[in-house]
Design a protein around this motif. Structure first.
Motif, PDB file in Angstrom:
ATOM      1  N   VAL A  20       7.446 -45.506 -30.283  1.00  0.00           N
ATOM      2  CA  VAL A  20       6.496 -44.467 -29.888  1.00  0.00           C
ATOM      3  C   VAL A  20       5.167 -45.130 -29.543  1.00  0.00           C
ATOM      4  CG1 VAL A  20       5.227 -42.436 -30.678  1.00  0.00           C
ATOM      5  CG2 VAL A  20       7.607 -42.761 -31.383  1.00  0.00           C
ATOM      6  N   VAL A  21       4.645 -44.844 -28.332  1.00  0.00           N
ATOM      7  CA  VAL A  21       3.356 -45.379 -27.904  1.00  0.00           C
ATOM      8  C   VAL A  21       2.321 -44.259 -27.973  1.00  0.00           C
ATOM      9  CG1 VAL A  21       2.049 -46.498 -26.070  1.00  0.00           C
ATOM     10  CG2 VAL A  21       4.482 -47.026 -26.360  1.00  0.00           C
ATOM     11  N   CYS A  22       1.233 -44.500 -28.699  1.00  0.00           N
ATOM     12  CA  CYS A  22       0.186 -43.500 -28.893  1.00  0.00           C
ATOM     13  C   CYS A  22      -1.105 -43.977 -28.243  1.00  0.00           C
ATOM     14  CB  CYS A  22      -0.057 -43.270 -30.382  1.00  0.00           C
ATOM     15  SG  CYS A  22       1.392 -42.699 -31.291  1.00  0.00           S
ATOM     16  N   GLU A  23      -1.736 -43.069 -27.479  1.00  0.00           N
ATOM     17  CA  GLU A  23      -2.973 -43.422 -26.787  1.00  0.00           C
ATOM     18  C   GLU A  23      -3.844 -42.184 -26.616  1.00  0.00           C
ATOM     19  OE1 GLU A  23      -4.552 -45.256 -22.518  1.00  0.00           O
ATOM     20  OE2 GLU A  23      -2.406 -45.253 -23.001  1.00  0.00           O
ATOM     21  N   PRO A  24      -5.100 -42.209 -27.058  1.00  0.00           N
ATOM     22  CA  PRO A  24      -6.015 -41.094 -26.788  1.00  0.00           C
ATOM     23  C   PRO A  24      -6.493 -41.147 -25.345  1.00  0.00           C
ATOM     24  CG  PRO A  24      -7.150 -42.815 -27.979  1.00  0.00           C
ATOM     25  CD  PRO A  24      -5.729 -43.272 -27.852  1.00  0.00           C
ATOM     26  N   MET A  25      -6.889 -39.991 -24.828  1.00  0.00           N
ATOM     27  CA  MET A  25      -7.277 -39.903 -23.423  1.00  0.00           C
ATOM     28  C   MET A  25      -8.769 -40.050 -23.194  1.00  0.00           C
ATOM     29  SD  MET A  25      -4.633 -39.580 -21.345  1.00  0.00           S
ATOM     30  CE  MET A  25      -4.187 -41.071 -22.244  1.00  0.00           C
ATOM     31  N   GLY A  26      -9.572 -39.985 -24.240  1.00  0.00           N
ATOM     32  CA  GLY A  26     -11.011 -40.144 -24.108  1.00  0.00           C
ATOM     33  C   GLY A  26     -11.459 -41.538 -24.493  1.00  0.00           C
TER      34      GLY A  26
END
Length: 452
Positions: A228-234
């Protein structure tokens, strides 16, 4: 390699998120837009009363952006635990908001409602069949507790969400649900492994909380067969430490997360920073349960609350605080008897901020003497009249109760508000934390379809 891309706009529907972050996720490409709409963290009042714990205006703003994006990009939009507590009034509140927004924006889509509020007859039947078990330190459930419950909900797993999507819904609004379930459902429906699906849900349920620094943002998660790859957009980042830290929350075990159909085991998780803002998590495992279980939550009405807030910086009073508050309680009890109010008809609690107002009896710092103390005086009465009467007695007793060495002959407390006595409405307690064994994961959660 199969992959599903999901974006969670916020930790709670109505907490807010930057529109720019949602747009960034849409530019990247999404297969589902979702949000966990509620929680039991704010306490039993919201489940019992049927009211939300966030601003209706904020909730509608968050929904509007999600709906417009889902329709424009032809992807599902899913909200779990609608309205804060996921009972029938909460679900209907959010459903009507969606209909209103669709009318205002000229949107058209198929919608499904997943109902989580449980009829008492169903719970009584399962109880008589021996298919209801307590969780933790809860006592075994009895029919009296079922009868007294104002509202009972079951925590929906992913299966009803999968069914609603399979039956053609683009917008799915769920009642009370396991927090990761709406997100896990979308990944499971895409035939991705359950361990990765549930871990993704665990990350997405709180919006961008797994990112640093903490703040409102959208979390973009790619679920793959290998992790699972997690990344915030801000302007935030998911780091190995921030994701590992987040996986510990709301769980008695740091590595075992019990869900309706099994256990997510994170003991062997590996964390790899794959970009300045993104981290890949792998190595999670899924252990199927021997039997499928659904957690029950219920709220039982206790009475009405009234409060008053006061403070003092009198060193003579603070130096003998225990004695003073003991005298106050005795004064209130005597005056209440004069009004034909018995001790069984109310509970008086005096919270002392600056001493042990946060941790109460667990406060380890017992030798510190503050220069001022704030009091939150809380009365829960059998009815509103009793609560109002006792809080008035408590307020005057706090003002005028004598103590050795007292110099002030007038009121000895500072009250920040007028009126000083504040009615706080009905009071509830959580009365169920039990599991029920259903015949089928969907049987307790009927699905209703409509064209909006």
């Amino acid at each position: 390699m199969r992959a599903v891309r999901m974006v969670s706009v916020s930790g709670i529907l109505g907490y807010g998120y930057p529109e720019a972050s949602l747009n960034a996720a849409l530019d990247r490409g999404v297969d589902m837009i979702g949000c966990d709409g509620g929680s039991s963290d704010p306490g039993p009042y919201y489940l019992g009363s049927g009211k939300p714990f966030v601003s209706l205006r904020a909730m509608k703003r968050d929904l509007r952006l999600m709906l417009r994006a889902a329709v424009a990009h032809k992807v599902p939009m899913v909200v779990g635990t609608c309205g804060g507590a996921g009972g029938e009034p909460h679900l209907q509140l959010v459903a009507q908001m969606v209909r209103d927004i669709a009318r205002e924006e000229g949107l058209h889509f198929p919608m499904a409602l997943i109902h989580s509020e449980q009829p008492k007859d169903r719970i009584r039947q399962r109880l008589r069949q021996g298919r209801v078990k307590p969780l933790g330190r809860m006592a075994p459930l009895d029919e009296g507790t079922v009868d007294r419950a104002e509202r009972i909900v079951g925590l929906c797993g992913p299966e009803p969400y999968i069914r609603a999507l399979d039956e053609g819904a683009q917008v799915v609004l769920g009642g009370r649900s396991s927090d990761p379930a709406p997100f896990a459902a979308h990944a499971l429906r895409a035939q991705l492994p359950p361990a990765e699906a549930w871990y993704a849900g665990k990350m997405l349920e709180c919006g961008a909380s797994p990112a640093l620094p903490k703040g409102p943002d959208c979390l973009y998660v790619t679920v793959r067969e290998d992790g699972v790859v997690c990344e915030p957009m801000g302007e935030r980042a998911c780091t190995p430490l921030s994701l590992a830290n987040h996986s510990l929350h709301e769980n008695p075990s740091p590595i075992r997360h019990v869900e309706p159909g099994g256990v997510l085991d994170t003991a062997e998780c590996r964390f790899e920073q794959v970009s300045p803002k993104a981290t890949l998590v792998s190595g999670m495992r899924w252990q199927p349960a021997e039997g499928y279980t659904v957690k029950l939550e219920a709220a039982e009405r206790l009475g009405h609350r009234a409060i008053t807030i006061a403070g003092t910086r009198d060193p003579g009073l603070i130096g003998q605080l225990e004695h003073f508050l003991g005298e106050v309680r005795a004064l209130v009890a005597g005056k209440a008897r004069d009004l034909d109010i018995t001790p069984e008809e109310y509970v008086l609690t005096i919270h002392r901020y600056g001493v042990d107002g946060v941790m109460a009896a667990r406060e380890p710092l017992r030798d510190m003497r503050p220069h001022e103390v704030g009091f939150l005086v809380d009365v829960v009465g059998r009815d509103a009249e009793i609560a109002a009467a006792v809080i008035a007695l408590a307020r005057t007793s706090m003002l005028h109760c004598d103590f050795p060495g007292r110099l002030c002959k007038e009121g000895n407390m500072a009250f920040p508000f007028s009126p000083s006595d504040l009615p706080a409405g009905e009071v509830y307690r959580f009365s169920m934390s039990h599991i029920v064994l259903p015949d089928d994961p969907c049987e307790m959660f009927p699905i209703e379809h409509e064209r909006v």
